[in-house]
Write an enzyme that holds these catalytic residues in place. Sequence first.
Site, PDB file in Angstrom:
ATOM      1  N   TRP A 102      19.714  68.311  52.604  1.00 11.56           N
ATOM      2  CA  TRP A 102      18.405  68.903  52.915  1.00 11.56           C
ATOM      3  C   TRP A 102      17.398  68.611  51.821  1.00 11.56           C
ATOM      4  O   TRP A 102      16.227  68.360  52.102  1.00 11.56           O
ATOM      5  CB  TRP A 102      18.530  70.400  53.213  1.00 11.56           C
ATOM      6  CG  TRP A 102      19.222  70.628  54.515  1.00 11.56           C
ATOM      7  CD1 TRP A 102      20.450  71.191  54.703  1.00 11.56           C
ATOM      8  CD2 TRP A 102      18.761  70.235  55.824  1.00 11.56           C
ATOM      9  NE1 TRP A 102      20.770  71.177  56.045  1.00 11.56           N
ATOM     10  CE2 TRP A 102      19.765  70.605  56.745  1.00 11.56           C
ATOM     11  CE3 TRP A 102      17.603  69.601  56.290  1.00 11.56           C
ATOM     12  CZ2 TRP A 102      19.636  70.367  58.120  1.00 11.56           C
ATOM     13  CZ3 TRP A 102      17.477  69.368  57.661  1.00 11.56           C
ATOM     14  CH2 TRP A 102      18.486  69.751  58.551  1.00 11.56           C
ATOM     15  N   ASP A 172      13.580  76.169  49.681  1.00 13.79           N
ATOM     16  CA  ASP A 172      14.029  76.128  51.074  1.00 13.79           C
ATOM     17  C   ASP A 172      15.225  77.068  51.209  1.00 13.79           C
ATOM     18  O   ASP A 172      16.354  76.683  50.924  1.00 13.79           O
ATOM     19  CB  ASP A 172      14.409  74.698  51.458  1.00 13.79           C
ATOM     20  CG  ASP A 172      14.985  74.600  52.874  1.00 13.79           C
ATOM     21  OD1 ASP A 172      15.098  75.646  53.556  1.00 13.79           O
ATOM     22  OD2 ASP A 172      15.319  73.473  53.291  1.00 13.79           O
ATOM     23  N   LYS A 196      19.333  80.602  61.051  1.00 13.77           N
ATOM     24  CA  LYS A 196      20.565  80.875  60.314  1.00 13.77           C
ATOM     25  C   LYS A 196      20.725  82.370  60.051  1.00 13.77           C
ATOM     26  O   LYS A 196      21.660  82.968  60.544  1.00 13.77           O
ATOM     27  CB  LYS A 196      20.605  80.085  59.014  1.00 13.77           C
ATOM     28  CG  LYS A 196      21.034  78.630  59.191  1.00 13.77           C
ATOM     29  CD  LYS A 196      19.920  77.654  59.349  1.00 13.77           C
ATOM     30  CE  LYS A 196      20.397  76.254  59.656  1.00 13.77           C
ATOM     31  NZ  LYS A 196      19.563  75.225  59.024  1.00 13.77           N
TER      32      LYS A 196
HETATM   33  C1  LIG Z   1      18.909  74.057  58.952  1.00 12.83           C
HETATM   34  C2  LIG Z   1      18.189  73.684  57.700  1.00 12.83           C
HETATM   35  C3  LIG Z   1      16.996  72.955  57.728  1.00 12.83           C
HETATM   36  C4  LIG Z   1      16.389  72.399  59.001  1.00 12.83           C
HETATM   37  O1  LIG Z   1      15.861  73.360  59.778  1.00 12.83           O
HETATM   38  P1  LIG Z   1      15.065  72.983  61.136  1.00 12.83           P
HETATM   39  O2  LIG Z   1      14.640  74.328  61.576  1.00 12.83           O
HETATM   40  O3  LIG Z   1      16.039  72.317  62.040  1.00 12.83           O
HETATM   41  O4  LIG Z   1      13.944  72.111  60.778  1.00 12.83           O
HETATM   42  C5  LIG Z   1      16.362  72.699  56.520  1.00 12.83           C
HETATM   43  N1  LIG Z   1      16.870  73.123  55.360  1.00 12.83           N
HETATM   44  C6  LIG Z   1      18.031  73.812  55.298  1.00 12.83           C
HETATM   45  C7  LIG Z   1      18.542  74.260  53.968  1.00 12.83           C
HETATM   46  C8  LIG Z   1      18.721  74.115  56.457  1.00 12.83           C
HETATM   47  O5  LIG Z   1      19.865  74.808  56.398  1.00 12.83           O
END
Ligand SMILES: *Cc1c(COP(=O)(O)O)cnc(C)c1O
Length: 360
Positions: A102, A172, A196
């Site tokens: 990521w 993030d 999540k």
């Molecule tokens: C799942 C995830 C993403 C991507 O998320 P989207 O909503 O599919 O754009 C980005 N960063 C992390 C750390 C993630 O777990």
Amino acid sequence: MTRKYNFSAGPSALPQAVLEQAQQELLDWRGHGLSIMEMSHRSPEFVSVAEKAEQDLRDLMSIPNNYKVLFMQGGATSQFSMIPMNLLRGKTTADYINTGDWSKKAIKEASRYCDVNIAATTEADNFTSVPTQAELKLNPDAAYVHYTPNETIRGLEFDYIPETGDVPLVADMSSTILSRPVDVSRFGMIYAGAQKNIGPAGLTVVIIRDDLLGDTLPGTPALYDYKVTADAGSMHNTPPTYGWYLAGLVFQWLKDQGGVDAITEVNRRKAEKLYSAIDNCDFYSNPVAHNARSWMNVPFILANADLDKQFLQEAEAAGLLNLPGHRSVGGMRASIYNAVPEDGVDALIEFMLAFARQHG
Ligand SMILES: *Cc1c(COP(=O)(O)O)cnc(C)c1O
């Protein structure tokens, strides 16, 4: 009906109590004779739902008053471009810490807008550790420092918050938000895709210090401008109303569990027992440094990869769903977010030990 244990990395498990309340309110929201999904986002009813969700999130995370909470769309991925568009603010370079898949995606997108300085990377050890504070080569001229506190795919989690001086820190938190306490005042901005630990896919939560609003790159679309979103109360256009409502139910559920401090203890126990089952059995392994092991995403491999398929089939038959590792790394991964009950982790461990006894 039997609900099974869902270890999906995302979209992932939601609390059963939340789904039941949503079901019960689906056709007739609190006596109004229609679904919340069918209401104007500007109606007093929806606005009350939206405001309560924000307030509950503020309470849960102790978000200081000088931070805005934005309810956006486009997933964490669209934040990868919104961040440079909004936060470069006249500068031309930003620091990124690279700890996995990521981080890399965020870096690739940011490179379209600015010079990315890789302040540290643990790619050489295949992303099984996080860099220490002393290893960060931070540029004092950087517009901001970006990192990924929890790398969802390889199950790598920072055990500290980087110190970045006056340079705003951007995180993030998609797969770690609300899993343990964080001091929001250490950050310029926190963002998370909802699917999540917050709610269904389609909603993205942004928490941003208000002095960072405004002064976007020329050409930034209005919908990508945090100030436009903040000034409109996240209603510059129609927000994802049902996702926002469900996120509110999850925040209320988390408060009912005793809040972030209480769920932290459950999360710590869940992670500790799963890692110790893996470490204490020759049949399973996890390569991540102990201080950097994720509480939320627990990857593991079998001593004999030929048994992967059988493991997954038997797990599914035992009611343990979505255990394959990410397609880029293989093996297994159990995502044990807030909504995965401790009973589910106990059932997984019991299954793993029985499978190892049979095949080890
Ligand atoms: C799942 C995830 C993403 C991507 O998320 P989207 O909503 O599919 O754009 C980005 N960063 C992390 C750390 C993630 O777990």
